[in-house]
Every structure is written in C-alpha cells, then in structure tokens.
Design an enzyme around this catalytic site. Structure first.
Site, mmCIF file in Angstrom:
data_model
loop_
_atom_site.group_PDB
_atom_site.id
_atom_site.type_symbol
_atom_site.label_atom_id
_atom_site.label_comp_id
_atom_site.label_asym_id
_atom_site.label_seq_id
_atom_site.Cartn_x
_atom_site.Cartn_y
_atom_site.Cartn_z
ATOM 1 N N HIS A 182 0.578 -0.959 -0.231
ATOM 2 C CA HIS A 182 -0.179 -0.021 0.220
ATOM 3 C C HIS A 182 1.139 1.256 -0.287
ATOM 4 O O HIS A 182 2.257 1.711 0.109
ATOM 5 C CB HIS A 182 -1.230 0.190 1.393
ATOM 6 N N TYR A 183 0.267 1.903 -0.684
ATOM 7 C CA TYR A 183 0.752 3.872 -0.218
ATOM 8 C C TYR A 183 -0.356 4.706 1.143
ATOM 9 O O TYR A 183 -0.954 3.784 1.367
ATOM 10 C CB TYR A 183 1.478 4.597 -1.050
ATOM 11 N N THR A 184 0.547 5.514 2.077
ATOM 12 C CA THR A 184 -0.562 5.446 2.932
ATOM 13 C C THR A 184 -1.182 6.499 2.161
ATOM 14 O O THR A 184 -2.625 6.851 3.114
ATOM 15 C CB THR A 184 0.840 6.794 4.186
ATOM 16 N N GLU A 243 2.268 -1.011 4.596
ATOM 17 C CA GLU A 243 2.317 0.568 3.917
ATOM 18 C C GLU A 243 3.757 1.587 4.302
ATOM 19 O O GLU A 243 4.353 1.518 4.936
ATOM 20 C CB GLU A 243 1.143 1.019 4.865
ATOM 21 N N HIS A 297 -2.928 -3.040 -3.261
ATOM 22 C CA HIS A 297 -3.311 -3.200 -2.949
ATOM 23 C C HIS A 297 -4.748 -3.088 -4.261
ATOM 24 O O HIS A 297 -5.831 -3.436 -3.841
ATOM 25 C CB HIS A 297 -4.076 -1.625 -1.559
ATOM 26 N N ASP A 346 -3.598 2.323 -5.122
ATOM 27 C CA ASP A 346 -2.104 2.190 -4.606
ATOM 28 C C ASP A 346 -1.617 0.897 -4.329
ATOM 29 O O ASP A 346 -2.087 0.119 -4.089
ATOM 30 C CB ASP A 346 -2.523 2.983 -2.530
HETATM 31 ZN ZN LIG Z 1 -3.959 0.330 0.192
#
Ligand SMILES: [Zn+2]
Length: 251
Positions: free
Chosen positions: A33-35, A98, A140, A150
């Site tokens: 993921h990215y935040t 993350e 994600h 993301d």
């Molecule tokens: Zn995510």
C-alpha cells in the site's frame, strides 16, 4: 508490546486494530500500500488509532525506517472490501505493508531510493518466514480495483522483481497500433479478456461487456504491470503483457 518479527524493524508501535486470522493457518499473500496522506506522522498515528479501524503489519517511512504495528500471526486491517482469486477475506490471508507516500489525492511522487531499498529488504525478510508465492505479492489496487490506486504506477515493481520479489515480465512496449478494447465494447474478445483477467486473479465478472468495472480492473493491471500508461483501455501492449505474465506464472 510485542517482539518484532523481523530484525529489519527499528521500532514497534503497537496498533490495537487486529484480530484472529480466519480459516488460514499462515498468510499466503503480501499486499503493498501507500499511506495516501501528506504527513507521515499522521498516517502512522491513524494506523494506531482504535477509532480508525485500520492497520497494517508494517510501515515504511520515506527515510527507510521500518515500524511494526501488528504481529505477523495476527490479522491486520488493511485490505477492506477486496477480492483475489475468488477469495474475499484478504486480511486473513495477507501481510500488509504501508509505504509512506502522499498518493494520487495529494502529491503522488517517486518513492525515494532508500525507502524502496527498505521495502525490498522487508519483503525478502517476510518471504523467508511466510509461504507466499511470487504471483501473490500484490498491490492494494489489484484486490480492490474500483476503490484503490495504491501503491500506484510509480511504485518500482520491476526493482522488487529484480530482488526476487513478485511476478514480473518486461511489459510489451506501447505502439498505438491495432485495435483496442474499451468502454462500450461487447463480444467474444471482451469475454476472453475478462476470462484472462479473472484467471490471473482479478475479481472480474465475465459478461462480454466492457463496462466500468472492467475498465477499473484493466487500469489496476496497468498500474502494476504496464505502468507507462494507465488508461483502462486494453491495447495490444496490455493484452500481450497479460498473456506473458500468465505464461510466466504457469511455468
Ligand atoms: Zn491501501
């Protein structure tokens, strides 16, 4: 407090947001993921705030420091409503990481080299403990294409693959030649595309109609595997890259 699962972890910051894994003894997916928040500190706080109802196992800052929030044995809450290969409880099956980046909604930017190196080291370390096959290292956006973008097209999946993480083939170059499949198209060629995407794992219905969900899945595929252009249009480059990936996975 708990003991970190990895020597790469610099700090444990326990999140209350986790539970028992359901129906699986060990995670067999790795989800990146990215935040999606402009402030790294606020993003980390949110993942530890009971009221947010979200978490991840690991958090990687822009400077490459790694924090663990949830033990790998536990079910962290990062995937949300999602689907892959016919399974919908992705949280029970996965380890979630993350990666700090403001994301598309703010100031989506290249992932710093030191951060990518840390993600690679962390993923390699997770993969020594957990039985996760290369084609189950996912974005994600792969498991929630209509909702999520993301970690996005700037994420260097090719570098991860060069380090032995995930499934990757060199994308077919974009040539702008030949027919494409796009919104509004119908027929057996759309059927075939949807069947191939579903066979790869995406939560696509095979309807023969190139509708908005199909476009979103094609865009998710491009974001991960053909990042030079993310437009949700199945051009020759997209189709060839998908065919090549499917063949690589079958080997
Ligand atoms: Zn995510």
């Amino acid at each position: 407090m708990f003991a970190p699962d990895s020597r790469i972890v610099e700090r444990v910051v326990p999140s209350p947001n986790h539970g028992e894994r359901r129906g699986v003894a060990r995670p067999d997916m790795l989800l990146l993921h990215y935040t999606g928040m402009p402030d790294t500190g606020v993003a980390l706080e949110k993942l530890c705030d009971k009221a947010s109802g979200v978490s991840a196992h690991y958090f990687v800052s822009e400077d490459g420091s790694v924090v663990q929030l949830v033990p790998e044995t536990r079910r962290a809450w990062h995937a949300g409503e999602a689907s892959w290969a016919g399974e919908t409880d992705i949280n029970s099956r996965s380890i979630g990481i993350e990666i700090a980046n403001p994301g598309h909604g703010w100031d989506y930017r290249d992932f710093p080299n030191v951060q990518t190196e840390a993600v690679i080291a962390l993923c390699r370390d997770v993969l020594t403990r957990q039985p996760i096959l290369p084609h189950r290292v996912l974005a994600h956006s792969d498991v929630a294409p209509a909702r999520k973008q993301d970690p996005g097209e700037k994420f260097p999946w090719d570098r991860l693959a060069a380090a032995g993480i995930g499934l990757w083939v060199e994308p077919e170059p974009i040539a702008d030649d030949g027919p494409v499949l796009t919104m509004g198209d119908h027929g057996p060629k759309v059927d075939e595309l949807q069947a191939r995407l579903a066979d790869f794992g995406y939560g696509t219905d095979v309807t023969g109609a190139y509708d908005a969900p199909t476009r979103d899945v094609v865009a998710a595929f491009q974001r991960h595997f053909r990042p030079a252009r993310v437009d949700g249009i199945a051009d020759r480059s997209t189709l060839k890259t998908l065919a090549r990936l499917s063949a690589a996975r079958a080997r």
